[in-house]
Design a protein around this motif. Structure first.
Motif, PDB file in Angstrom:
ATOM      1  N   PRO A 362       0.948  -1.211   0.067  1.00  0.00           N
ATOM      2  CA  PRO A 362       0.088   0.114   0.099  1.00  0.00           C
ATOM      3  C   PRO A 362       0.930   1.360   0.039  1.00  0.00           C
ATOM      4  N   TYR A 363       0.172   2.236  -0.852  1.00  0.00           N
ATOM      5  CA  TYR A 363       0.999   3.775  -0.930  1.00  0.00           C
ATOM      6  C   TYR A 363       1.536   4.259   0.310  1.00  0.00           C
ATOM      7  N   GLU A 364       0.459   4.093   1.459  1.00  0.00           N
ATOM      8  CA  GLU A 364       0.565   4.894   2.626  1.00  0.00           C
ATOM      9  C   GLU A 364       1.368   3.990   3.451  1.00  0.00           C
ATOM     10  N   ARG A 368       6.918   3.845   5.834  1.00  0.00           N
ATOM     11  CA  ARG A 368       7.518   3.040   6.729  1.00  0.00           C
ATOM     12  C   ARG A 368       8.251   1.838   6.412  1.00  0.00           C
ATOM     13  N   VAL A 369       7.664   1.406   5.190  1.00  0.00           N
ATOM     14  CA  VAL A 369       8.752   0.226   4.754  1.00  0.00           C
ATOM     15  C   VAL A 369      10.013   0.540   4.059  1.00  0.00           C
ATOM     16  N   ILE A 396       7.281  -6.856   7.867  1.00  0.00           N
ATOM     17  CA  ILE A 396       6.198  -7.821   7.289  1.00  0.00           C
ATOM     18  C   ILE A 396       5.017  -7.596   8.051  1.00  0.00           C
ATOM     19  N   ASP A 397       5.092  -7.080   9.209  1.00  0.00           N
ATOM     20  CA  ASP A 397       3.693  -6.550   9.968  1.00  0.00           C
ATOM     21  C   ASP A 397       3.034  -5.504   9.206  1.00  0.00           C
ATOM     22  N   THR A 398       3.933  -4.684   8.531  1.00  0.00           N
ATOM     23  CA  THR A 398       3.440  -3.383   8.000  1.00  0.00           C
ATOM     24  C   THR A 398       3.161  -3.702   6.509  1.00  0.00           C
ATOM     25  N   ALA A 399       3.862  -4.590   5.720  1.00  0.00           N
ATOM     26  CA  ALA A 399       3.410  -4.962   4.302  1.00  0.00           C
ATOM     27  C   ALA A 399       4.240  -6.231   4.181  1.00  0.00           C
ATOM     28  N   ASN A 400       3.493  -7.305   4.090  1.00  0.00           N
ATOM     29  CA  ASN A 400       4.026  -8.647   3.887  1.00  0.00           C
ATOM     30  C   ASN A 400       4.576  -8.973   2.475  1.00  0.00           C
ATOM     31  N   ASP A 401       5.253  -8.394   1.864  1.00  0.00           N
ATOM     32  CA  ASP A 401       5.600  -8.570   0.327  1.00  0.00           C
ATOM     33  C   ASP A 401       6.767  -9.675   0.195  1.00  0.00           C
ATOM     34  N   SER A 402       6.986  -9.747  -1.036  1.00  0.00           N
ATOM     35  CA  SER A 402       8.207 -10.772  -1.427  1.00  0.00           C
ATOM     36  C   SER A 402       9.512 -10.290  -0.781  1.00  0.00           C
ATOM     37  N   GLU A 403       9.735  -8.977  -0.997  1.00  0.00           N
ATOM     38  CA  GLU A 403      11.005  -8.687  -0.530  1.00  0.00           C
ATOM     39  C   GLU A 403      11.285  -8.660   1.212  1.00  0.00           C
ATOM     40  N   ALA A 404      10.129  -8.575   1.694  1.00  0.00           N
ATOM     41  CA  ALA A 404      10.383  -8.806   3.117  1.00  0.00           C
ATOM     42  C   ALA A 404      10.530 -10.021   3.322  1.00  0.00           C
TER      43      ALA A 404
END
Length: 495
Positions: A362-364, A368-369, A396-404
């Motif tokens: 998410p953009y918002e 933080r990421v 991961i708690d903020t944005a569980n993306d593949s990079e994380a």
């Protein structure tokens, strides 16, 4: 007055005393309305006329009742007895405290101690989220009770919020009496020892660090003849390295304990949430359901776990004998021809920095990421796996993306590799070939420890083979064929 069996206090009928202290007595009782057993904590009548003491007594019940967490004791009721004494009723816990367990288990297994500590950290994290600092965390105030849904078969329950306070409250209106120590000396933070009124959640972090230290080392960080001396040591004496008392504690865990025991609160692990994350790689993972009717009698992992090895925080099957047999034949062959051959192959390490990012972040959450990504990279660069674990979990708690997820894999791999590297180094120093080889096999080939591990293991194998070759030559020169055969059998076993 002391209550006797059959006597009524509120809606509870007393069965028997459970324990007593300087301020009150705890009883086992039956709830006559709901038909369940409970523990009744009664304040002594002589103290029940002191408004401040009563307020602190009821504060314990209110603090615990306000925290909805399975590892915080459940409060049922509060009230006054006919003799004027205050009381509250809570869930009756059937188990034993960490303090009592340590009388029979001097040093807890690493994974078990980490699992218990992680449970306590998550419980106190919930308390801190409500603005409540325990301020008297110690082994006596943590019960281990059976819970079939917990991987080790027991759950840690935090008790006794009797001197808890709201952090951030105005010290001018604090009800804590000036000049009175609030806490237990062996587990008090330096700021508590100074009598500071503005203690926050990092006081509990320090106390949990003391408990983890004691579970692993078999003694608290500081030992002295009297409480006053211990209070001084908390403020002015550096705690010992836990590895000086127990050599199998991995460096990352020792570093985490040392950080939790920092004199300056700003240098400690910042929160119980972070503490729990950092303990994760050392704790037993998963959920374990015990068969009905089987109680927990020993502080051990379930049989399926006890027979396994721990890798990257997960349970893996024990190593097979095929690798051992291959090495046996290699050693025997080298003894026969008195030649040395060490061949180590490895695949190239992957570049985690080039891991693809998910477009679905998410953009918002982007800012933080970005901050957390930078924190992870910085921690990895200085090989601070505690900070790296904390930062990547927040990512991961903020944005569980593949990079994380890729960074988490990298950090967990490096943490496990560091643990194994410490074991390998220790085995090499003591020339324990078999232990060294087992540790070497657990070091991921993509880890930053690869090259040094290969070098150490090569020296260890060279020393081992040279030693056995020399013994074989001496036996052959003396025509002691029987002894030479026994040496080859020994090499087979050690291989």
């Amino acid at each position: 007055m002391t209550l006797v069996a059959g006597q009524q206090i509120g809606q509870y009928r007393i069965e028997r005393p459970l324990g007593s202290g300087g301020m009150g007595v705890v009883y086992i009782a039956m709830d006559m309305r709901l038909g369940r057993r409970a523990a009744i904590k009664q304040l002594l009548p002589a103290l029940s006329s002191d408004h401040d003491i009563v307020e602190r007594f009821f504060n314990e019940a209110k603090a615990a009742a306000s925290i909805n967490h399975p590892s915080i004791v459940e409060i049922y009721d509060v009230g006054w007895h006919s003799d004027g004494s205050a009381f509250f009723a809570m869930k009756l816990l059937e188990g034993e405290s960490i303090a009592r367990r340590m009388r029979t288990v001097r040093q807890f297994p690493l994974e078990i101690a980490s699992t218990i500590a992680r449970q306590v950290a998550t419980a106190l994290g919930a308390a801190h989220a409500r603005g409540i600092v325990h301020r008297d965390l110690k082994p006596d105030n943590v019960m281990l009770v059976r819970d079939d849904e917990v991987v080790i078969g027991e759950r840690a329950i935090v008790l006794d919020f009797g001197i808890a306070k709201l952090f951030g409250e105005n010290p001018a209106v604090s009800k804590t009496r000036t000049g009175v120590f609030m806490g237990t000396p062996a587990y008090m933070s330096p700021e508590q020892c100074r009598g500071a009124a503005d203690v926050d959640q990092r006081t509990d972090v320090y106390a949990l660090g003391c408990i983890v230290f004691e579970m692993l080392a078999g003694r608290p960080p500081f030992i002295a003849q009297g409480g006053g001396e211990i209070v001084g040591m908390h403020q002015f004496v550096a705690p010992p390295d836990v590895r000086s008392l127990r050599s199998d504690v991995p460096e990352p865990l020792a570093a985490l304990i040392a950080r939790s025991l920092a004199k300056n609160p700003a240098e400690r692990v910042a929160s119980m949430h972070d503490f729990a994350i950092a303990l994760g790689p050392f704790a037993v993972q998963g959920v374990h359901t015990m068969p009905a009717g089987q109680g927990v009698t020993q502080l051990t992992a379930p049989p399926s776990i006890a027979a396994s090895t721990y890798t990257r925080g997960q349970v893996s099957a024990p190593p097979t004998k095929s690798r051992a047999l291959a090495f046996v034949f290699g050693v025997i062959a080298m003894l026969a021809v008195t030649a040395l051959a060490i061949v180590v192959t490895c695949r190239p390490s992957s570049d985690v920095v080039n891991a693809p990012a998910d477009a679905a972040v998410p953009y918002e959450a982007g800012d933080r990421v970005a901050v957390l990504r930078a924190a992870v990279k910085k921690a990895i660069a200085r090989k601070d796996w505690v900070d790296a674990q904390i930062a990547v979990q927040k990512w991961i708690d903020t944005a569980n993306d593949s990079e994380a997820q890729e960074y988490q894999r990298k950090v967990m791999e490096e943490t496990a590799a560091e643990r194994a590297f410490q074991e390998l180094t220790s085995a090499a120093n003591e020339k324990r070939h078999l232990d060294g080889r087992d540790a070497f096999e657990r070091i991921a080939v993509t880890s930053s420890y690869r090259d040094r591990a290969i070098e150490i293991m090569a020296r260890l194998r060279l020393d081992y083979i040279s030693k056995k070759t020399k013994e074989a030559r001496e036996l052959a020169a003396a025509h002691k064929c029987k002894e030479l055969g026994a040496l080859q059998q020994e090499a087979s076993r050690m291989g």
